[in-house]
Scaffold this motif. Structure first.
Motif, PDB file in Angstrom:
ATOM      1  N   THR A 178      -3.872   5.042  -2.446  1.00  0.00           N
ATOM      2  CA  THR A 178      -4.585   5.692  -1.138  1.00  0.00           C
ATOM      3  C   THR A 178      -4.445   6.624  -1.819  1.00  0.00           C
ATOM      4  O   THR A 178      -3.456   7.424  -3.181  1.00  0.00           O
ATOM      5  N   ARG A 179      -5.688   7.832  -1.163  1.00  0.00           N
ATOM      6  CA  ARG A 179      -5.193   9.144  -2.652  1.00  0.00           C
ATOM      7  C   ARG A 179      -4.727   9.754  -1.656  1.00  0.00           C
ATOM      8  O   ARG A 179      -4.194   9.383  -0.025  1.00  0.00           O
ATOM      9  N   LYS A 180      -3.736  10.859  -1.985  1.00  0.00           N
ATOM     10  CA  LYS A 180      -2.685  11.535  -1.056  1.00  0.00           C
ATOM     11  C   LYS A 180      -4.208  12.483   0.089  1.00  0.00           C
ATOM     12  O   LYS A 180      -5.146  12.602  -0.491  1.00  0.00           O
ATOM     13  N   THR A 181      -3.220  12.215   1.040  1.00  0.00           N
ATOM     14  CA  THR A 181      -3.740  13.360   2.554  1.00  0.00           C
ATOM     15  C   THR A 181      -3.059  14.271   2.065  1.00  0.00           C
ATOM     16  O   THR A 181      -1.827  14.855   1.728  1.00  0.00           O
TER      17      THR A 181
ATOM     18  N   GLU B  59       0.420   5.770  -1.007  1.00  0.00           N
ATOM     19  CA  GLU B  59       0.040   6.823  -0.640  1.00  0.00           C
ATOM     20  C   GLU B  59       0.007   7.430  -2.180  1.00  0.00           C
ATOM     21  O   GLU B  59       1.025   7.297  -2.545  1.00  0.00           O
TER      22      GLU B  59
ATOM     23  N   SER C 116       3.368   9.469  -4.153  1.00  0.00           N
ATOM     24  CA  SER C 116       4.789   9.009  -3.872  1.00  0.00           C
ATOM     25  C   SER C 116       5.180   7.758  -4.468  1.00  0.00           C
ATOM     26  O   SER C 116       5.018   6.508  -4.757  1.00  0.00           O
TER      27      SER C 116
ATOM     28  N   ALA D 196      -5.323   7.066  -7.328  1.00  0.00           N
ATOM     29  CA  ALA D 196      -5.719   5.860  -6.158  1.00  0.00           C
ATOM     30  C   ALA D 196      -5.923   4.672  -7.125  1.00  0.00           C
ATOM     31  O   ALA D 196      -6.938   5.249  -8.271  1.00  0.00           O
TER      32      ALA D 196
ATOM     33  N   THR E 210       1.378  -1.075  -0.337  1.00  0.00           N
ATOM     34  CA  THR E 210      -0.220  -0.018  -0.039  1.00  0.00           C
ATOM     35  C   THR E 210       0.828   0.857   0.680  1.00  0.00           C
ATOM     36  O   THR E 210       1.587   1.132   0.424  1.00  0.00           O
TER      37      THR E 210
END
Length: 133
Positions: free
Chosen positions: A123-126, A52, A55, A97, A50
């Motif tokens: 995952t979506r970038k926070t 982000e 990245s 994502a 996993t």
């Protein structure tokens, strides 16, 4: 007598030619000692990951490939993904994502190929947290 000698020479020549042709064609010799047993290479260390979005990830970190006859094939491992990502030396920076299926493959010097599979979840970038005083 000369005619007889020529016929014998012709027959001997034909026998040599036939022997050579049979030897070149394998002669039907199916001795197992002449056949080469080639083991399929193995890939180890492949696991689901996993990361982000935006990245960088190295999907080859900790992944190795070996072969009974050829030894270490780690440098020959290739990676493909669906949907497609661009890998450079096992590294990629997925921008979107989602879920990506990874296919690791390696081929030994005798043409035997092994594959291993993993799932890359992006995952979506926070957003960076803003500190208010």
């Amino acid at each position: 007598m000369k005619k007889f000698s020529k016929i014998i020479a012709l027959i001997i020549s034909a026998v040599f030619v036939m022997t050579a042709l049979i030897a070149c064609a394998g002669g039907g010799n199916t001795s197992t000692s002449e056949k080469k047993d080639n083991a399929k290479p193995t890939i180890e260390g492949v696991q689901d990951m996993t990361v982000e979005a935006e990245s960088e990830i190295n999907v080859l970190a900790g992944v190795t490939a070996t072969d009974k006859e050829d030894g270490d094939l780690t440098s020959k491992i290739t990676v493909e993904s669906s949907p497609a990502l661009t890998f450079t030396n096992g590294k990629a920076t997925p921008a979107t994502a989602g879920t990506y299926e990874l296919i690791f493959s390696v081929t030994d010097n005798d043409g035997e190929t092994a594959e291993a599979y993993a799932t890359l979840t992006v995952t979506r970038k926070t957003a960076a947290a803003t500190l208010y005083k």
